[in-house]
Write a protein that holds these residues in place. Structure first.
Motif, PDB file in Angstrom:
ATOM      1  N   GLU A   1     -14.784  21.520 -28.990  1.00 26.08           N
ATOM      2  CA  GLU A   1     -13.590  20.852 -28.455  1.00 26.08           C
ATOM      3  C   GLU A   1     -13.181  21.374 -27.081  1.00 26.08           C
ATOM      4  OE1 GLU A   1     -12.064  18.315 -29.570  1.00 26.08           O
ATOM      5  OE2 GLU A   1     -13.002  18.073 -31.524  1.00 26.08           O
ATOM      6  N   PHE A   2     -13.731  22.525 -26.679  1.00 22.72           N
ATOM      7  CA  PHE A   2     -13.312  23.121 -25.410  1.00 22.72           C
ATOM      8  C   PHE A   2     -14.285  22.835 -24.275  1.00 22.72           C
ATOM      9  CE2 PHE A   2     -11.719  25.761 -28.900  1.00 22.72           C
ATOM     10  CZ  PHE A   2     -10.346  25.711 -28.646  1.00 22.72           C
TER      11      PHE A   2
ATOM     12  N   HIS B   1     -15.383  15.553 -24.034  1.00 24.42           N
ATOM     13  CA  HIS B   1     -14.364  14.529 -23.782  1.00 24.42           C
ATOM     14  C   HIS B   1     -14.856  13.460 -22.814  1.00 24.42           C
ATOM     15  CE1 HIS B   1     -11.941  17.384 -25.912  1.00 24.42           C
ATOM     16  NE2 HIS B   1     -12.123  18.301 -24.975  1.00 24.42           N
TER      17      HIS B   1
ATOM     18  N   ASN C   1      -7.832   6.030 -27.877  1.00 26.78           N
ATOM     19  CA  ASN C   1      -8.768   7.156 -27.797  1.00 26.78           C
ATOM     20  C   ASN C   1      -9.323   7.354 -26.386  1.00 26.78           C
ATOM     21  OD1 ASN C   1      -8.462   7.853 -30.419  1.00 26.78           O
ATOM     22  ND2 ASN C   1     -10.505   7.264 -31.093  1.00 26.78           N
TER      23      ASN C   1
ATOM     24  N   LYS D   1      -6.888   9.146 -24.327  1.00 27.01           N
ATOM     25  CA  LYS D   1      -6.703  10.488 -24.882  1.00 27.01           C
ATOM     26  C   LYS D   1      -7.816  11.419 -24.413  1.00 27.01           C
ATOM     27  CE  LYS D   1      -7.788  11.217 -29.164  1.00 27.01           C
ATOM     28  NZ  LYS D   1      -7.789  11.161 -30.655  1.00 27.01           N
ATOM     29  N   TYR D   2      -9.059  10.926 -24.449  1.00 25.07           N
ATOM     30  CA  TYR D   2     -10.187  11.755 -24.020  1.00 25.07           C
ATOM     31  C   TYR D   2     -10.106  12.077 -22.526  1.00 25.07           C
ATOM     32  CZ  TYR D   2     -12.268  10.568 -28.539  1.00 25.07           C
ATOM     33  OH  TYR D   2     -12.493  10.420 -29.873  1.00 25.07           O
TER      34      TYR D   2
ATOM     35  N   TYR E   1      -7.535  14.821 -22.078  1.00 22.92           N
ATOM     36  CA  TYR E   1      -8.099  16.144 -22.383  1.00 22.92           C
ATOM     37  C   TYR E   1      -8.959  16.640 -21.226  1.00 22.92           C
ATOM     38  CZ  TYR E   1      -6.764  15.424 -27.284  1.00 22.92           C
ATOM     39  OH  TYR E   1      -6.061  15.211 -28.437  1.00 22.92           O
ATOM     40  N   LEU E   2      -9.739  15.730 -20.649  1.00 20.29           N
ATOM     41  CA  LEU E   2     -10.657  16.099 -19.572  1.00 20.29           C
ATOM     42  C   LEU E   2      -9.895  16.589 -18.337  1.00 20.29           C
ATOM     43  CD1 LEU E   2     -13.689  16.116 -18.845  1.00 20.29           C
ATOM     44  CD2 LEU E   2     -13.405  13.791 -17.973  1.00 20.29           C
TER      45      LEU E   2
ATOM     46  N   VAL F   1      -7.306  18.265 -18.168  1.00 21.91           N
ATOM     47  CA  VAL F   1      -6.782  19.630 -18.325  1.00 21.91           C
ATOM     48  C   VAL F   1      -7.610  20.609 -17.501  1.00 21.91           C
ATOM     49  CG1 VAL F   1      -6.445  21.515 -19.978  1.00 21.91           C
ATOM     50  CG2 VAL F   1      -5.797  19.167 -20.590  1.00 21.91           C
ATOM     51  N   TYR F   2      -8.907  20.303 -17.333  1.00 23.42           N
ATOM     52  CA  TYR F   2      -9.792  21.195 -16.588  1.00 23.42           C
ATOM     53  C   TYR F   2      -9.497  21.175 -15.093  1.00 23.42           C
ATOM     54  CZ  TYR F   2     -12.373  21.569 -20.923  1.00 23.42           C
ATOM     55  OH  TYR F   2     -12.698  21.810 -22.234  1.00 23.42           O
TER      56      TYR F   2
END
Length: 583
Positions: free
Chosen positions: A517-518, A523, A539, A542-543, A546-547, A549-550
């Motif tokens: 997940e990290f 993602h 979804n 959402k993915y 998450y991406l 965040v990097y």
């Protein structure tokens, strides 16, 4: 902001004035796309029939077959005939089992299937007291290729299913054809129309029971006649007129019964095998009795003498007949119970099928109807998110390896601060990365022709992925120089193995399941899969969330973590320069 713009403009002025630099930039844009396209094409449909039919698997049979009731049965030949029309695998039918096995060792074939000489014999061992499972010898060359054995194992399973299906189907078809044969025989005998096989069998059993009753009456009469005659002779040395009349009366009954019996019997092979032996023995004895009586021409003394000479004991035969009648009555009772049961209606429906339909049903009674959720037509389309994401990462990796991330002081911007240099130079990385993402997605969609339900979202996911990947690797390199580049390579290797791009994450080692997940790959691929197969609710966004965040992590690395690393990077660069061999 002005200085950031100045850094970017000065970079592109120098690039545009240098032909080699322009060619290098074009190469940086094109190379990642080639990486993705070649991999997607090579994996387009490896498990399809067109591909697997080129994988050679040898087939040979030593099966000698068996003969059952004048029927030649050879399952080995039946399998080979069935496989000759099967194009799923590149079947090669060798002249001998030795050629097949040697071909596997030599690498000519990926695998070999060999039917041993007792294969058919073991197939029908269930008819005997000793049941033995038949076996097909399977040889596979696991050195030749890592994936091929997985495909040939499916071929082995397919052959096993073919054998089971063919065998069960044959048995079932034979059963129904036999039932049809009984029905046809019944019609020839002018049986009542509409009768079932069980009705016919019950009718035959009832006729047998009637015939046995006739035999019993005959034996009773014969025993009475012979006993009466014997008693009279022993008592007076001759037969009295009254006794003579009685014997004559009994004899007339016997004559009448003999005429009925001489019309023939209905003993045949359709009777239950459990009764066949006893019925056959009684039939032979009664045929002999009838024949002897006929030859005696009413002479009781001659009849008794001939019966004794033939070794026939009328009383023992009557006892045997009584026991047989008991067994026959029990069988008739059981058949009536079956006929009156609810299961019999189902049996009638089954027997109403034609032989081929019934055989097909028994061989495969359950059919699975597959309803694909988010169907994807080809393996290449299913793999395109993984190879596209991998190509974008490779593109970013090439960028940090070819283009300098550090901005050296220039006359046009001598007062540029570190963060301004960071963003100013990154714009070049961003634009080239976006060109890479655009080219690879256009090629996926319109050159390769992958399945995609939402092309725009597919490109947008690639664009966001490129942004995240380039700023992440750019920040690592800004902060740690060549060490950052090496770290980007290591992260890529980890993601290729553990992001679930090829194998489901559940089958991978636990360490990958924990970091799954990290990983940025996870993602990015999931977002693109939503575009290829179909999206579920939110979804996709959402993915991408998450991406992104990097991006925050990248900025922290490039702007903050880089500060304490600068002196260390300077020392590393000076040490590399002194070596005279490192860039």
């Amino acid at each position: 902001m002005k200085n950031i713009y100045k850094v970017f403009i000065s970079d592109w002025k120098r690039i545009s004035k240098n032909v080699v630099a322009v060619v290098v930039v074009m190469g940086l844009i094109i190379l990642p796309s080639l990486y993705a396209w070649f991999n997607i094409l090579s994996n387009w449909d490896p498990y399809g029939e067109e591909s697997t039919s080129r994988i050679k698997v040898a087939v040979a049979s030593d099966d000698k077959g068996i003969v059952m009731d004048s029927l030649q049965f050879n399952m080995g030949d039946t399998i080979i005939e069935a496989l000759e029309s099967n194009t799923t695998i590149g079947w090669v039918f060798t002249d001998s089992t030795k050629d097949a096995i040697d071909g596997v060792y030599a690498g000519d074939y990926y695998a070999a299937l060999v039917m041993p000489e007792d294969f058919s014999k073991k197939m029908v061992s269930f008819l005997t007291d000793s049941v033995t499972h038949p076996e097909i010898d399977y040889y596979t060359n696991q050195k030749k290729n890592a994936i091929a054995p997985k495909i040939t194992d499916k071929a082995k399973t397919a052959v096993q299913q073919q054998v089971n299906s063919t065998f069960i189907s044959t048995i079932a078809q034979t059963f129904v054809k036999a039932a049809d044969g009984v029905d046809t025989s019944a019609n020839q005998e002018n049986m009542t129309s509409g009768q079932t096989v069980l009705d016919i069998l019950l009718s035959k059993m009832q006729q047998l029971n009637t015939q046995l009753d006739s035999y019993d009456t005959i034996l009773t009469a014969l025993i009475s006649v012979t006993d009466s005659a014997s008693s009279a002779m022993n008592a007076a040395g001759q037969i009295s007129p009254d006794m003579s009349k009685k014997i004559i009366a009994e004899q007339q009954k016997v004559d009448s019964l003999m005429k009925i019996a001489s019309k023939g019997n209905i003993l045949d092979s359709s009777v239950s095998s459990q009764l066949a032996a006893g019925l056959g023995q009684i039939s032979q004895i009664m045929d002999s009795v009838i024949n002897i009586y006929s030859k005696a021409d009413g002479n009781i003394d001659s009849f008794a003498s001939s019966i004794s000479t033939a070794g026939v004991n009328l009383k023992d035969t009557k006892e045997m007949l009584g026991s047989l009648k008991t067994d026959l009555s029990s069988t008739i009772e059981k058949l009536n119970n079956i006929k009156n049961s609810g299961s019999y209606d189902m049996l009638l429906k089954v027997l109403g099928l034609d032989a081929d339909s019934f055989g097909s049903f028994v061989a495969s009674p359950v059919e699975i109807e597959t309803e694909a959720i988010y169907p994807i037509a080809t393996y290449g389309s299913a793999m395109s998110p993984f190879y596209t994401v991998l190509a974008i990462w490779v593109g970013g990796l090439i960028l940090v390896a070819i283009i300098h991330v550090g901005v050296k002081p220039q006359k046009e911007h001598p007062d540029v601060k570190p963060y301004q240099a960071y963003f100013g130079r990154y714009i070049t990385f961003f634009l080239i990365g976006q060109a890479q993402a655009l080219l690879v997605t256009l090629g996926d969609l319109y050159y390769i022709g992958i399945q995609c339900v939402s092309p725009f979202k597919f490109w947008f996911a690639a664009s966001v992925t490129s942004f995240v990947f380039t700023i992440f690797m750019y920040s690592l390199t800004v902060a740690m120089g060549n060490v950052g580049e090496a770290l980007a390579v290591v992260i890529m290797v980890i993601q290729v193995a553990g992001a679930g791009g090829t194998f489901p994450i559940e089958v991978l080692p636990k360490v990958y399941q924990k970091i799954y997940e990290f990983l940025p790959f996870t993602h990015a691929m999931n977002a693109m899969r939503e575009c290829v197969g179909g999206s579920y609710q939110l979804n996709y966004w959402k993915y991408l969330g998450y991406l992104c965040v990097y991006v925050i992590i990248s900025l922290l690395i490039g702007l903050l973590f880089a500060i304490p690393c600068r002196k260390l990077n300077e020392k590393i660069e000076k040490s590399k320069h002194r070596s005279g061999v490192m860039i």
